[in-house]
Write a protein that holds these residues in place. Structure first.
Motif, PDB file in Angstrom:
ATOM      1  N   THR A 226      -5.326  11.406  -9.421  1.00 12.26           N
ATOM      2  CA  THR A 226      -4.312  12.063 -10.151  1.00 12.26           C
ATOM      3  C   THR A 226      -4.528  13.735 -10.128  1.00 12.26           C
ATOM      4  OG1 THR A 226      -4.030  10.144 -11.894  1.00 12.26           O
ATOM      5  CG2 THR A 226      -3.323  12.546 -12.371  1.00 12.26           C
ATOM      6  N   LEU A 227      -5.676  14.174 -10.188  1.00  9.31           N
ATOM      7  CA  LEU A 227      -6.070  15.777  -9.906  1.00  9.31           C
ATOM      8  C   LEU A 227      -5.633  16.238  -8.794  1.00  9.31           C
ATOM      9  CD1 LEU A 227      -9.009  15.889 -12.342  1.00  9.31           C
ATOM     10  CD2 LEU A 227      -6.803  16.288 -12.852  1.00  9.31           C
ATOM     11  N   LEU A 228      -6.107  15.271  -7.523  1.00  8.13           N
ATOM     12  CA  LEU A 228      -5.787  15.784  -6.228  1.00  8.13           C
ATOM     13  C   LEU A 228      -4.356  15.785  -5.971  1.00  8.13           C
ATOM     14  CD1 LEU A 228      -8.825  14.024  -4.227  1.00  8.13           C
ATOM     15  CD2 LEU A 228      -8.738  16.342  -5.555  1.00  8.13           C
ATOM     16  N   LYS A 229      -3.706  15.014  -6.389  1.00  5.05           N
ATOM     17  CA  LYS A 229      -2.362  14.830  -6.124  1.00  5.05           C
ATOM     18  C   LYS A 229      -1.655  16.142  -6.797  1.00  5.05           C
ATOM     19  CE  LYS A 229       1.820  11.636  -6.564  1.00  5.05           C
ATOM     20  NZ  LYS A 229       2.423  10.614  -6.802  1.00  5.05           N
ATOM     21  N   ALA A 230      -2.046  16.377  -7.843  1.00  3.81           N
ATOM     22  CA  ALA A 230      -1.501  17.956  -8.629  1.00  3.81           C
ATOM     23  C   ALA A 230      -1.674  19.023  -7.915  1.00  3.81           C
ATOM     24  CB  ALA A 230      -2.287  17.661 -10.018  1.00  3.81           C
ATOM     25  N   VAL A 231      -2.634  19.199  -7.339  1.00  3.10           N
ATOM     26  CA  VAL A 231      -2.744  20.504  -6.395  1.00  3.10           C
ATOM     27  C   VAL A 231      -2.270  20.491  -4.929  1.00  3.10           C
ATOM     28  CG1 VAL A 231      -4.764  21.197  -7.980  1.00  3.10           C
ATOM     29  CG2 VAL A 231      -5.338  19.894  -5.922  1.00  3.10           C
ATOM     30  N   GLY A 232      -1.682  19.212  -4.824  1.00  3.21           N
ATOM     31  CA  GLY A 232      -1.105  19.058  -3.270  1.00  3.21           C
ATOM     32  C   GLY A 232      -2.130  18.525  -2.312  1.00  3.21           C
ATOM     33  N   VAL A 233      -3.181  17.924  -2.661  1.00  8.12           N
ATOM     34  CA  VAL A 233      -4.140  17.450  -1.775  1.00  8.12           C
ATOM     35  C   VAL A 233      -3.461  15.910  -1.553  1.00  8.12           C
ATOM     36  CG1 VAL A 233      -6.444  16.445  -1.191  1.00  8.12           C
ATOM     37  CG2 VAL A 233      -6.087  18.587  -2.301  1.00  8.12           C
ATOM     38  N   PRO A 234      -3.563  15.622   0.004  1.00  8.52           N
ATOM     39  CA  PRO A 234      -2.756  14.217   0.236  1.00  8.52           C
ATOM     40  C   PRO A 234      -3.758  13.158   0.048  1.00  8.52           C
ATOM     41  CG  PRO A 234      -3.458  15.463   2.079  1.00  8.52           C
ATOM     42  CD  PRO A 234      -3.467  16.340   1.087  1.00  8.52           C
ATOM     43  N   VAL A 235      -3.317  12.111  -0.990  1.00 10.10           N
ATOM     44  CA  VAL A 235      -3.724  10.780  -1.460  1.00 10.10           C
ATOM     45  C   VAL A 235      -2.912   9.781  -1.135  1.00 10.10           C
ATOM     46  CG1 VAL A 235      -5.347  12.341  -3.205  1.00 10.10           C
ATOM     47  CG2 VAL A 235      -3.264  11.283  -3.751  1.00 10.10           C
ATOM     48  N   PRO A 236      -3.665   8.447  -1.008  1.00 10.21           N
ATOM     49  CA  PRO A 236      -2.761   7.430  -0.914  1.00 10.21           C
ATOM     50  C   PRO A 236      -2.188   6.943  -2.214  1.00 10.21           C
ATOM     51  CG  PRO A 236      -5.049   6.903  -1.016  1.00 10.21           C
ATOM     52  CD  PRO A 236      -5.127   8.285  -1.068  1.00 10.21           C
ATOM     53  N   ALA A 237      -1.021   6.263  -2.301  1.00  6.14           N
ATOM     54  CA  ALA A 237      -0.178   5.644  -3.399  1.00  6.14           C
ATOM     55  C   ALA A 237      -1.226   4.720  -3.924  1.00  6.14           C
ATOM     56  CB  ALA A 237       0.961   5.581  -3.000  1.00  6.14           C
ATOM     57  N   GLY A 238      -1.044   4.545  -5.131  1.00  3.74           N
ATOM     58  CA  GLY A 238      -1.808   3.489  -5.710  1.00  3.74           C
ATOM     59  C   GLY A 238      -1.801   3.476  -7.312  1.00  3.74           C
ATOM     60  N   GLN A 239      -2.433   2.278  -7.861  1.00  6.27           N
ATOM     61  CA  GLN A 239      -2.543   1.979  -9.160  1.00  6.27           C
ATOM     62  C   GLN A 239      -3.670   1.167  -9.814  1.00  6.27           C
ATOM     63  OE1 GLN A 239       1.571   0.061  -9.286  1.00  6.27           O
ATOM     64  NE2 GLN A 239       0.637  -1.230 -10.674  1.00  6.27           N
ATOM     65  N   GLU A 240      -3.967   1.334 -10.915  1.00  9.11           N
ATOM     66  CA  GLU A 240      -5.056   0.377 -11.517  1.00  9.11           C
ATOM     67  C   GLU A 240      -4.506  -0.958 -11.894  1.00  9.11           C
ATOM     68  OE1 GLU A 240      -8.061   0.840 -15.280  1.00  9.11           O
ATOM     69  OE2 GLU A 240      -8.034   2.489 -13.951  1.00  9.11           O
ATOM     70  N   VAL A 241      -5.161  -2.156 -11.474  1.00  9.95           N
ATOM     71  CA  VAL A 241      -4.821  -3.351 -11.982  1.00  9.95           C
ATOM     72  C   VAL A 241      -5.901  -4.009 -12.808  1.00  9.95           C
ATOM     73  CG1 VAL A 241      -3.134  -3.581 -10.196  1.00  9.95           C
ATOM     74  CG2 VAL A 241      -5.488  -4.307  -9.803  1.00  9.95           C
ATOM     75  N   LYS A 242      -5.654  -4.910 -13.597  1.00  7.26           N
ATOM     76  CA  LYS A 242      -6.354  -5.771 -14.401  1.00  7.26           C
ATOM     77  C   LYS A 242      -6.469  -6.935 -13.842  1.00  7.26           C
ATOM     78  CE  LYS A 242      -6.929  -2.279 -17.328  1.00  7.26           C
ATOM     79  NZ  LYS A 242      -8.416  -1.753 -17.248  1.00  7.26           N
ATOM     80  N   THR A 243      -5.606  -7.636 -13.124  1.00  8.66           N
ATOM     81  CA  THR A 243      -5.618  -9.210 -12.578  1.00  8.66           C
ATOM     82  C   THR A 243      -5.327  -9.419 -11.339  1.00  8.66           C
ATOM     83  OG1 THR A 243      -3.323  -9.547 -13.394  1.00  8.66           O
ATOM     84  CG2 THR A 243      -4.848  -9.822 -15.091  1.00  8.66           C
ATOM     85  N   ALA A 244      -5.682 -10.428 -10.606  1.00 14.00           N
ATOM     86  CA  ALA A 244      -5.357 -10.768  -9.237  1.00 14.00           C
ATOM     87  C   ALA A 244      -3.686 -10.606  -9.171  1.00 14.00           C
ATOM     88  CB  ALA A 244      -6.046 -12.092  -8.886  1.00 14.00           C
ATOM     89  N   ALA A 245      -3.118 -11.247 -10.074  1.00 14.39           N
ATOM     90  CA  ALA A 245      -1.556 -11.084 -10.130  1.00 14.39           C
ATOM     91  C   ALA A 245      -1.106  -9.766 -10.247  1.00 14.39           C
ATOM     92  CB  ALA A 245      -0.894 -11.937 -11.315  1.00 14.39           C
ATOM     93  N   GLU A 246      -1.603  -8.982 -10.861  1.00 14.07           N
ATOM     94  CA  GLU A 246      -1.189  -7.582 -10.897  1.00 14.07           C
ATOM     95  C   GLU A 246      -1.314  -6.790  -9.695  1.00 14.07           C
ATOM     96  OE1 GLU A 246      -2.588  -5.151 -14.170  1.00 14.07           O
ATOM     97  OE2 GLU A 246      -1.972  -6.600 -15.768  1.00 14.07           O
ATOM     98  N   ALA A 247      -2.424  -7.320  -9.001  1.00 13.85           N
ATOM     99  CA  ALA A 247      -2.953  -6.623  -7.645  1.00 13.85           C
ATOM    100  C   ALA A 247      -1.846  -7.025  -6.581  1.00 13.85           C
ATOM    101  CB  ALA A 247      -4.281  -6.966  -7.326  1.00 13.85           C
ATOM    102  N   TRP A 248      -1.348  -8.177  -6.748  1.00 17.81           N
ATOM    103  CA  TRP A 248      -0.353  -8.608  -5.753  1.00 17.81           C
ATOM    104  C   TRP A 248       1.119  -7.928  -6.005  1.00 17.81           C
ATOM    105  CZ3 TRP A 248       0.550  -9.489  -1.116  1.00 17.81           C
ATOM    106  CH2 TRP A 248       1.779  -9.908  -0.535  1.00 17.81           C
ATOM    107  N   GLU A 249       1.222  -7.885  -7.316  1.00 18.79           N
ATOM    108  CA  GLU A 249       2.410  -7.240  -7.713  1.00 18.79           C
ATOM    109  C   GLU A 249       2.695  -5.772  -7.047  1.00 18.79           C
ATOM    110  OE1 GLU A 249       5.080  -6.310 -11.865  1.00 18.79           O
ATOM    111  OE2 GLU A 249       3.573  -7.716 -11.884  1.00 18.79           O
ATOM    112  N   ALA A 250       1.391  -5.072  -7.521  1.00 20.41           N
ATOM    113  CA  ALA A 250       1.350  -3.500  -7.329  1.00 20.41           C
ATOM    114  C   ALA A 250       1.326  -3.261  -5.670  1.00 20.41           C
ATOM    115  CB  ALA A 250      -0.224  -3.244  -7.852  1.00 20.41           C
ATOM    116  N   ALA A 251       0.492  -4.220  -5.052  1.00 20.47           N
ATOM    117  CA  ALA A 251       0.577  -4.326  -3.345  1.00 20.47           C
ATOM    118  C   ALA A 251       1.994  -4.479  -3.152  1.00 20.47           C
ATOM    119  CB  ALA A 251       0.117  -5.425  -2.943  1.00 20.47           C
ATOM    120  N   GLN A 252       2.910  -5.136  -3.530  1.00 23.23           N
ATOM    121  CA  GLN A 252       4.369  -5.063  -3.086  1.00 23.23           C
ATOM    122  C   GLN A 252       5.108  -4.141  -3.437  1.00 23.23           C
ATOM    123  OE1 GLN A 252       4.996  -9.087  -4.868  1.00 23.23           O
ATOM    124  NE2 GLN A 252       5.742  -9.875  -3.174  1.00 23.23           N
ATOM    125  N   ASP A 253       4.940  -3.336  -4.902  1.00 20.69           N
ATOM    126  CA  ASP A 253       5.528  -2.257  -5.200  1.00 20.69           C
ATOM    127  C   ASP A 253       5.124  -1.039  -4.110  1.00 20.69           C
ATOM    128  OD1 ASP A 253       6.649  -3.716  -7.028  1.00 20.69           O
ATOM    129  OD2 ASP A 253       5.217  -2.964  -8.741  1.00 20.69           O
TER     130      ASP A 253
END
Length: 724
Positions: A226-253
């Motif tokens: 989050t901090l790196l993205k704010a100053v313009g450093v290229p980072v991969p898109a992503g999100q934190e997940v709590k379950t395996a189902a959330e992980a697959w949903e996030a992967a598709q998003d």
């Protein structure tokens, strides 16, 4: 040949600082040869052959001959077993990975008893090597079997347990190259560089400048992004997940393929790359969840993983990882292929001595998952010619420092500064580090506190980088040594009075002084301990104290013989006399020549920009002047002594008594100084003498304290500790 009785080790003493043998710590062993005193090496049938067969590298020991094969020549001519033990121990240390070149063996006044010493960077390792060497020597003497490789392994195990890790050792070595002293503060890798107020601390590649907040940020990968993205450093898109189902949903998003990894893991544990299916995603979630407190799903960046080391805002080293593959032969299992095609590489091992890790297929969840995605298990037998991916990014250990594009270096440096780390290991993925990240689609994936340095020190290929030097240069400016003024006073007369006077004068000169002497341990004008503190431990504690910027230490001959000096170098070294021999019988010191070798230690450690203060009334101490790397200041009650006159003729400095007052002379110039007679009256009858007070004046003058302040300071000094 009848079996010989064991050589007895009478006393084992670790000299922790400069000593009569050398500037560095040594293990001193008193040993009794017993009946072997009559059996030098050339009189023991077959001994030399058995010894050189067991330790063939002894041919490299120059010994006193000064050339290759020198020790072998001594063996053939006949040398005693104490000397042989010295070389056996040194060779065992060499074989165990702690190169050791220094050793000496000397006879004592008692027949058959010797003092043997060898360089000892760590006491426990040295003791282990001594025990193994002793056993090996007796086995060779008595023509008995002995497992040398096993002995070396035991010493190496002790070395691994006790010695600094490779990253810390590299930093300490760089400090030593700049003559910055160091003190190990625990059994691990916490090390103090420098002394007193000028010290810095390191813990592997963390420093006392490493922010706890920054370290906390680096441990939270989502917050870091989050901090790196704010100053313009290229980072991969992503999100934190709590379950395996959330992980697959996030992967598709986010968009396939993705990476699943623990949010606070390290060393790549639990990180699965290039995931494109729900089954793989759910399996990767389970693996990541076992290695961290939460799980991140990120877009997959194509390319090789790189680790860049940032020190003080500058990229100082870069390494690249590459995928590891095996090729089937139709006969071997995957595990066997890994052992025969990958682990056979001599650069791979299980310890930090190796730049590449040995791959253990069955123990690595990421490898097992990648095999599963290829329809394989560790026991599968791939068809001949089939390529099998083992690691998508193997050890990041291929140096690529010269290839780093300036824009990549800028982005990496910005990432470290944004997190707030003074030393950081920045992980990025790109297909070509010689091109800007914007062109390759590369991104920074992690910023790590306390990064390992081994990949830069011992790369699997490419040139090692001087990362230890970069860290030292970050901690200490070019003109800084981490040193504070240290005054050491050696001898048997008036040492506590000299040290107290010098400490008082330094205090008046604006210094925060630590003092260790027979009168106690002092911080400033406050006595914090009343017991005798003229010892290594007390002086060592002062050097560790962040509150002091000058240290004064009393050393008698016994403390030097017992422990060595607590400091590696001194600003001023004072030697008062060569008396007190009767008290040194336990050390086998029986004459002035032997005592001279002990007390010269104080002069040997004087810095080139420091001074040795010597009593010109003792001819042997006048001789000691030639040993000083720094200036020499003579003192004596009689200013007409030949030694003082000759010294002044050459422009040297001297302090002597005239009309009850100290005279500070340099060349022909003379400056009247402190009222010595008045101070003698305040000390009381028989409490001290003029020579002792003149030594204190000379030491203070050598420290750069003005004659006026010295005079005023002695006028205000209170000898009675109860009144001070």
């Amino acid at each position: 040949m009848s079996k010989k009785n064991d050589i007895r080790l009478l006393r084992i003493n670790y000299l922790r600082g400069p000593n009569m043998w050398t500037y560095r710590p040594v293990l001193e062993v008193w040993l009794d040869l017993g009946e072997l005193e009559d059996c030098p090496s050339n009189l023991l049938p077959g001994f030399n052959d058995r010894l050189t067969t067991a330790l063939p590298a002894l041919i490299e020991h120059h010994c006193g001959v000064g050339e290759r094969g020198g020790f072998i020549e001594r063996l053939r001519d006949g040398t005693w077993m104490g000397h042989v033990l010295e070389h056996i121990v040194i060779e065992l240390l060499n074989l165990a990975g702690m190169p050791t070149g220094f050793g000496q063996t000397r006879s004592t006044s008692q027949r058959g008893v010797y003092r043997m010493v060898f360089r000892a960077r760590d006491e426990q390792v040295a003791r282990a090597a001594l025990a193994e060497g002793h056993a090996l020597l007796m086995a060779i003497i008595n023509a008995e079997a002995f497992d040398v490789p096993a002995a070396v392994a035991r010493v190496r195990d002790k070395l691994d347990d006790c010695y600094l890790g490779p990253s810390t050792a590299a930093i300490v070595a760089a400090a030593t190259d700049r003559r910055i002293p160091h003190i190990r503060l625990n059994d691990g890798n916490l090390v103090q560089l420098g002394h007193g107020q000028r010290q810095r601390r390191i813990w592997t590649a963390e420093t006392d400048m490493t922010s706890a907040i920054a370290e906390g940020i680096a441990g939270d990968k989502d917050l870091t992004k989050t901090l790196l993205k704010a100053v313009g450093v290229p980072v991969p898109a992503g999100q934190e997940v709590k379950t395996a189902a959330e992980a697959w949903e996030a992967a598709q998003d986010i968009g396939l393929p993705v990476v699943v990894k623990p949010s606070d893991g390290n060393h790549g544990r639990g990180v699965t790359l290039d995931i494109s299916t729900q089954a793989d995603c759910e399996a990767a979630f389970k693996l990541a969840d076992a290695h961290g407190s939460s799980v991140l799903v990120e877009s997959y960046i194509r390319g090789n993983e790189h680790r860049l080391l940032v020190v003080g805002g500058q990229v100082v080293a870069a390494s690249r990882g590459e995928a590891a593959w095996v090729h089937g032969d139709g006969r071997q299992t995957v595990t066997q292929l890994v052992d025969s095609q990958i682990n056979v590489d001599p650069r791979r091992g299980l310890t930090e001595d190796f730049p590449l890790n040995r791959i253990r297929v069955a123990e690595d969840g990421v490898i097992l998952l990648d095999l599963q995605r290829q329809g394989l298990t560790p026991e599968s037998v791939p068809a001949a010619g089939t390529a099998v991916l083992i690691q998508r990014n193997g050890n990041v250990a291929i140096d690529c420092t010269p290839e780093v594009h300036p824009e990549v270096a800028h982005a990496v440096s910005l990432a470290a500064r944004t997190v707030g780390l003074d030393i950081a290991g920045v992980d990025l993925v790109t297909e070509d580090i010689s091109r800007p990240l914007a062109e390759t689609g590369g991104a920074i994936v992690e910023v790590n506190a306390g990064p390992g340095l081994l990949m830069h020190l011992k790369p699997a290929s490419g040139a090692p980088q001087p990362v230890g030097q970069a860290i030292i240069d970050h901690l200490f400016a070019e003109d800084e040594s981490g040193r504070i003024p240290i005054v050491g006073v050696a001898g048997s007369r008036g040492g506590h009075q000299i040290t107290r006077l010098v400490a008082w004068l330094l205090h008046l000169n604006g210094r925060h002084v630590g003092l260790a002497c027979k009168d106690g341990l002092f911080l400033g004008t406050r006595r914090v301990e009343k017991r005798d503190s003229a010892c290594w431990d007390a002086a060592h504690r002062l050097l560790m104290n962040r509150g002091v910027n000058a240290v004064v230490v009393e050393n008698d001959a016994a403390s030097i013989l017992r422990d060595g000096l607590a400091y590696d170098r001194a600003t001023v070294g004072v030697v008062t006399d060569l008396d007190g021999i009767a008290a040194l019988a336990e050390f086998d010191v029986q004459d002035a020549d032997q005592l001279y070798k002990v007390l010269r230690t104080q002069v040997d450690v004087v810095l080139s920009d420091g001074a040795s203060v010597l009593n010109a009334a003792h001819p042997r101490l006048v001789d000691m002047a030639e040993l000083s790397d720094g200036e020499v200041v003579f003192y004596a009650e009689d200013g007409t002594l030949e030694a003082i006159r000759h010294h002044r003729d050459r422009g040297g400095r001297a302090v002597f008594l005239r009309g009850g007052a100290a005279v500070l002379a340099q060349g022909p110039a003379e400056t009247p100084g402190a009222n010595i007679e008045a101070l003698l009256r305040r000390f009381g009858s028989n409490a001290t003498d003029a020579a002792t007070l003149l030594a204190a004046v000379a030491a203070a003058w050598a420290l750069g304290i003005s004659p006026e302040l010295i005079a005023a300071g002695l006028d205000t000094f209170v000898p009675d500790l109860h009144l001070a």
